[in-house]
Scaffold this motif. Sequence first.
Motif, PDB file in Angstrom:
ATOM      1  N   TRP A  32       0.830  -1.206   0.000  1.00 26.90           N
ATOM      2  CA  TRP A  32       0.000   0.000   0.000  1.00 26.90           C
ATOM      3  C   TRP A  32       0.866   1.257   0.000  1.00 26.90           C
ATOM      4  CZ3 TRP A  32      -2.643   2.866   4.411  1.00 26.90           C
ATOM      5  CH2 TRP A  32      -3.559   3.774   3.922  1.00 26.90           C
ATOM      6  N   PHE A  33       1.946   1.257   0.785  1.00 25.68           N
ATOM      7  CA  PHE A  33       2.848   2.397   0.816  1.00 25.68           C
ATOM      8  C   PHE A  33       3.478   2.616  -0.561  1.00 25.68           C
ATOM      9  CE2 PHE A  33       7.100   4.185   1.312  1.00 25.68           C
ATOM     10  CZ  PHE A  33       6.797   5.370   1.962  1.00 25.68           C
ATOM     11  N   ALA A  34       3.911   1.534  -1.188  1.00 29.00           N
ATOM     12  CA  ALA A  34       4.531   1.656  -2.513  1.00 29.00           C
ATOM     13  C   ALA A  34       3.551   2.227  -3.528  1.00 29.00           C
ATOM     14  CB  ALA A  34       5.042   0.288  -2.982  1.00 29.00           C
ATOM     15  N   VAL A  35       2.294   1.809  -3.450  1.00 28.20           N
ATOM     16  CA  VAL A  35       1.295   2.312  -4.402  1.00 28.20           C
ATOM     17  C   VAL A  35       0.920   3.750  -4.084  1.00 28.20           C
ATOM     18  CG1 VAL A  35      -1.092   2.036  -5.189  1.00 28.20           C
ATOM     19  CG2 VAL A  35       0.388   0.040  -4.985  1.00 28.20           C
ATOM     20  N   SER A  36       0.620   4.035  -2.824  1.00 25.52           N
ATOM     21  CA  SER A  36       0.139   5.380  -2.494  1.00 25.52           C
ATOM     22  C   SER A  36       1.254   6.417  -2.533  1.00 25.52           C
ATOM     23  CB  SER A  36      -0.544   5.382  -1.133  1.00 25.52           C
ATOM     24  OG  SER A  36       0.364   5.038  -0.110  1.00 25.52           O
ATOM     25  N   PHE A  37       2.389   6.130  -1.921  1.00 24.93           N
ATOM     26  CA  PHE A  37       3.479   7.108  -1.879  1.00 24.93           C
ATOM     27  C   PHE A  37       4.347   7.022  -3.127  1.00 24.93           C
ATOM     28  CE2 PHE A  37       7.632   8.719  -0.453  1.00 24.93           C
ATOM     29  CZ  PHE A  37       7.231   9.958   0.011  1.00 24.93           C
ATOM     30  N   GLY A  38       4.666   5.800  -3.529  1.00 22.19           N
ATOM     31  CA  GLY A  38       5.541   5.625  -4.685  1.00 22.19           C
ATOM     32  C   GLY A  38       4.880   6.042  -5.980  1.00 22.19           C
ATOM     33  N   ALA A  39       3.754   5.410  -6.308  1.00 17.05           N
ATOM     34  CA  ALA A  39       3.091   5.704  -7.579  1.00 17.05           C
ATOM     35  C   ALA A  39       2.393   7.055  -7.553  1.00 17.05           C
ATOM     36  CB  ALA A  39       2.084   4.609  -7.917  1.00 17.05           C
ATOM     37  N   GLY A  40       1.857   7.449  -6.402  1.00 18.50           N
ATOM     38  CA  GLY A  40       1.116   8.704  -6.324  1.00 18.50           C
ATOM     39  C   GLY A  40       1.976   9.932  -6.143  1.00 18.50           C
ATOM     40  N   ILE A  41       3.212   9.779  -5.629  1.00 16.03           N
ATOM     41  CA  ILE A  41       4.053  10.946  -5.345  1.00 16.03           C
ATOM     42  C   ILE A  41       5.426  10.830  -6.008  1.00 16.03           C
ATOM     43  CG2 ILE A  41       5.184  12.276  -3.516  1.00 16.03           C
ATOM     44  CD1 ILE A  41       2.819  11.464  -1.697  1.00 16.03           C
TER      45      ILE A  41
END
Length: 105
Positions: A32-41
């Motif tokens: 979830w961190f990789a998707v939300s922070f990684g992909a989103g930011i």
Amino acid sequence: MSEHEHESAAGESNSRYWTANIRLLLTLMAIWFAVSFGAGILFRDWLDQFMLGGYPLGFWFAQQGSIYTFIALIFFYNWRIHKIEQSFNLDDDDEVAASMEGGAG
């Protein structure tokens, strides 16, 4: 089996259950961190060169993708923890069904 051996075996099983549970939680939170922070930011600018539903992919992940991923992870966690509980004989589905049948009559 003596009482001490039984307690030791139960404690080891309990420890293995919680190890599996925490490992699952940490893995899902990392995704979830990789998707939300990684992909989103972090990778938003690079992902914006691709489109999804008429929107830049990085923008989509920041606005919708992390939420959809989180919901999918909740369902996956529910399915997987059920399997883990069954493997450690901690599944209470039969007890819940029996209490519902007994309480209905």
